[in-house]
Design an enzyme around this catalytic site. Structure first.
Site, short mmCIF file in Angstrom:
data_model
loop_
_atom_site.label_atom_id
_atom_site.label_comp_id
_atom_site.label_asym_id
_atom_site.label_seq_id
_atom_site.Cartn_x
_atom_site.Cartn_y
_atom_site.Cartn_z
N ASP A 1 7.85 27.11 -67.48
CA ASP A 1 6.78 26.09 -67.37
C ASP A 1 6.44 25.63 -68.78
OD1 ASP A 1 5.39 29.04 -67.11
OD2 ASP A 1 4.29 27.74 -68.45
N GLU B 1 13.51 40.20 -61.67
CA GLU B 1 14.57 40.38 -62.67
C GLU B 1 15.13 41.80 -62.62
OE1 GLU B 1 11.81 38.86 -65.92
OE2 GLU B 1 13.83 38.40 -66.62
#
Ligand code: ADE
Length: 222
Positions: free
Chosen positions: A191, A4
Site C-alpha cells: 500500500d 507468509e
C-alpha cells in the site's frame, strides 16, 4: 505474517515445531539449509522478543526478515520490493535528552543491515520477481499502521530518504546489533500508507504477499 510463514512451511522438510514465549518456532531444512521459521508477530516489541529468542535459544547465524510495507518515497509503488540497507524507528523521540530518532544509549538513529546478505537478497529478488521494481535504502518502523495521506506526508517531510514504512524491522535490527548477528530484510509494498492503505494492505496480503516472500526465500536459498 501468518500467510507468509505458511508458504515457507509448505517447503520445509523434517519440520518440528516448539512453543516458546507463545510463539511457534519451526525447525527444519529449507532448500538444503538448517532453518528456524517463525512469525515475527506485529509491532516493535513483539518482533524484538521473537528476534531475541532466535538469538538466545536457537543460536541462529543470521536473521532474514520478509514482510510487507507501505511505500513512502515517490516511485515506491504497490507490488515493488524494498531491500533495506538501514532501519530507523520513526516514533523514537527522547528529545531533548537525545536527538529526535536517536535510540538512547546507542548513539545512533540508523541501524544497518548486513551488506553481503542484503546484496544476495537483492539478487534473489531480481531472479524471483524480474518484473517488480526493486529499491534499496532506508526503511522506517514504528508502532502504528500509517493509513492517511497526512501521516505519510509528515513522515516524508521528517525523513526524506525513507523508502517505506512498517512496524518491526528497526526493532529486529537493534536486537541483531546487540547480538552481533547479520540481518537482512525484504519488504514488498502492499500500500502507499495513504487513505486507501487499509483496503490495499488487506487485498495484497490475501492475494500476493505469501507468493512473493516464498519466491524470494527460495531464490535466496537454492
Ligand atoms: N505495513 C504495510 N503497510 C503498512 C503501513 N501503511 N503502515 C505500517 N506498516 C505497514
Amino acid at each position: 505474517m501468518r500467510e507468509e510463514l505458511a508458504a515457507v512451511l509448505a517447503n520445509i522438510e523434517d519440520g518440528v515445531s516448539e512453543q516458546v514465549a507463545g510463539r511457534e518456532f519451526w525447525r527444519g531444512r529449507l532448500h538444503g539449509h538448517e532453518v528456524v521459521a517463525v512469525q515475527a508477530r506485529i509491532g516493535k516489541v513483539a518482533a524484538a522478543a521473537t528476534a531475541a529468542v532466535l538469538a538466545e535459544r536457537y543460536q541462529v547465524d543470521a536473521i532474514l526478515f520478509t514482510g510487507v510495507a507501505g511505500g513512502l518515497a515517490e516511485g515506491v509503488r504497490r507490488g515493488d520490493v524494498v531491500v533495506a540497507q538501514e532501519f530507523l524507528q520513526h516514533d523514537m523521540d527522547a528529545s531533548p535528552l537525545f536527538p529526535r530518532f536517536e535510540a538512547p544509549l546507542y548513539g545512533r538513529a540508523r541501524f544497518p543491515t548486513d551488506p553481503s546478505w542484503s546484496e544476495r537478497l537483492a539478487r534473489a529478488v531480481q531472479r524471483a520477481l524480474p518484473q517488480a521494481g526493486l529499491h534499496r535504502g532506508l526503511v522506517v518502523s514504528g508502532d502504528r499502521f500509517v493509513a492517511s495521506a497526512a501521516d505519510s506526508a509528515s513522515l516524508r517531510a521528517a525523513l526524506p530518504d525513507a523508502l517505506a514504512v512498517e512496524m518491526e524491522g528497526a526493532a529486529v535490527a537493534q536486537v541483531c546489533l546487540d547480538y552481533g548477528l547479520p540481518y537482512a530484510a525484504v519488504r514488498t509494498i502492499s500500500d502507499r500508507a495513504d487513505d486507501a492503505a487499509h483496503g490495499d494492505f488487506q487485498q495484497f496480503i490475501d492475494e500476493t504477499a505469501s507468493r512473493y516472500s516464498a519466491a524470494i526465500v527460495q531464490a535466496l536459498l537454492v
